[in-house]
Design an enzyme around this catalytic site. Sequence first.
Site, PDB file in Angstrom:
ATOM      1  N   GLY A   1     126.958  13.306   9.726  1.00 36.09           N
ATOM      2  CA  GLY A   1     128.131  12.650  10.288  1.00 36.09           C
ATOM      3  C   GLY A   1     129.322  12.701   9.346  1.00 36.09           C
ATOM      4  CD  GLU A   2     129.773   9.677   4.436  1.00 34.67           C
ATOM      5  OE1 GLU A   2     129.531  10.429   3.477  1.00 34.67           O
ATOM      6  OE2 GLU A   2     129.955   8.456   4.318  1.00 34.67           O
ATOM      7  CG  MET A   3     128.991  18.521   6.253  1.00 36.42           C
ATOM      8  SD  MET A   3     129.674  18.655   4.592  1.00 36.42           S
ATOM      9  CE  MET A   3     128.373  17.917   3.627  1.00 36.42           C
TER      10      MET A   3
ATOM     11  CB  VAL B   1     126.121  10.279   2.815  1.00 32.27           C
ATOM     12  CG1 VAL B   1     124.660   9.876   3.033  1.00 32.27           C
ATOM     13  CG2 VAL B   1     126.702   9.474   1.678  1.00 32.27           C
TER      14      VAL B   1
END
Length: 430
Positions: A63-65, A60
């Site tokens: 941060g998730e990356m 998303v």
Amino acid sequence: MFIWIYRVLFLPLWLLTLPSYVLHMRKRGGYRERFGTRFGKGMNVPEKKKGVRRIWIQAVSLGEMLAIEPLLKALSEEESIEIYLTVTTSTGYALAKEKYADLAVGISYFPVDFYFFSKCVWDQISPDVAICAETELWPEHIRQARNHGTPFVLVNGRLSDRSLRRASKIKGVFRSMLVDTTCVYACSEMDRERFIALGAAAERVKTTGNIKVDVMIEPILDVATRSTMRGELELGDGFVLLGSSTWPGEEEMLIKAYRAIREKDASAKLLIVPRHAERRHEIEAMLKVAAEDLRWHFKSRGAPEREIDILIADTHGELRALTQLADLAFVGKSLAPHTEGQTPVECGVLGKAMVFGTGMSNFRSIREGLIQHGAAREVSTEEEAVEALLELSQDSEARSRMGEGGRAWHSASRGAVARTVEGVMSWLDR
């Protein structure tokens, strides 16, 4: 039946919320580039190489990356695999282009989860396995995986207390998505039990651990580089308190703690990295009231031109580097009314003593491990946080012990990426 209800209701509801969505995009900025890929336009997806299998990974946000980085790198090392990467936010897209362009055959935005847009993108990417992270379950995306005969895998699966409460209210909807989910690789045994309780088949939910723990932070700054960066940012060579990914209310607490620390150490500095950089105007208004007698500067406005007391790093993708400049950290989104917490992993990996509140439900197992290894101190209230930060600011030996505890926790907790990669490869082999 649910998917048809979803398809009928999606478009009018999406159009109804479109104005606020556009306003949010304008506020965050950076959405114009490749915006059409959200509708399947301008994808420029390369043809698959002969004998190579394609994995579509969706993350998303920024941060998730960052969280999936170790998994992304591990999968890209397999010569028989190519990766197509999609993201939802503009900050995540910018980071993906900067860091992962050499690891992916293509990078674009995740399509709007409406039948025609989703199918258009699925037909173009044509993956052999589709991966989403944590709790990201989009009904149309999952149904397209089923229609294309493609395994859909949820990695680093977790359900916070709040997510569980929300999912329980629409358990039938959640179950319909989990039925079409090929496999869930859960962060912890508790997360596994929660997915099963919501309708996932027990044999298709595996506990692999949290891939965030396997993160390798690069580059590790040497002493000279840290000193240079501190000088350029006017942080000096004394004690630096870090507010890591702070949320509303926590900046005020940090200013209170900083004032107490300054009474003991006049050379101390405060470095605040808000979780959302677009809050800069809100934070500036707060500073004019709570820190009117202090000197503060926003990093997005360039290098400070004078000595400062507080630096607000309202930029993206720099937390890992800035954490290395600090002596003690407070991990944000953990003090009431916040309940979920931001990741304390980087502080642990880098050996930084840390304090966080009791609201760490998104990182429950990580929190327990850090506390058990003596790497973190947990507080219940703002007053306790100020007291703990003040105490640790004056005790370098305690901070050093906590830092060693963080490194020991990291060493003992790794392995989730290898287990997840093994699971994903098994679905490719089938």
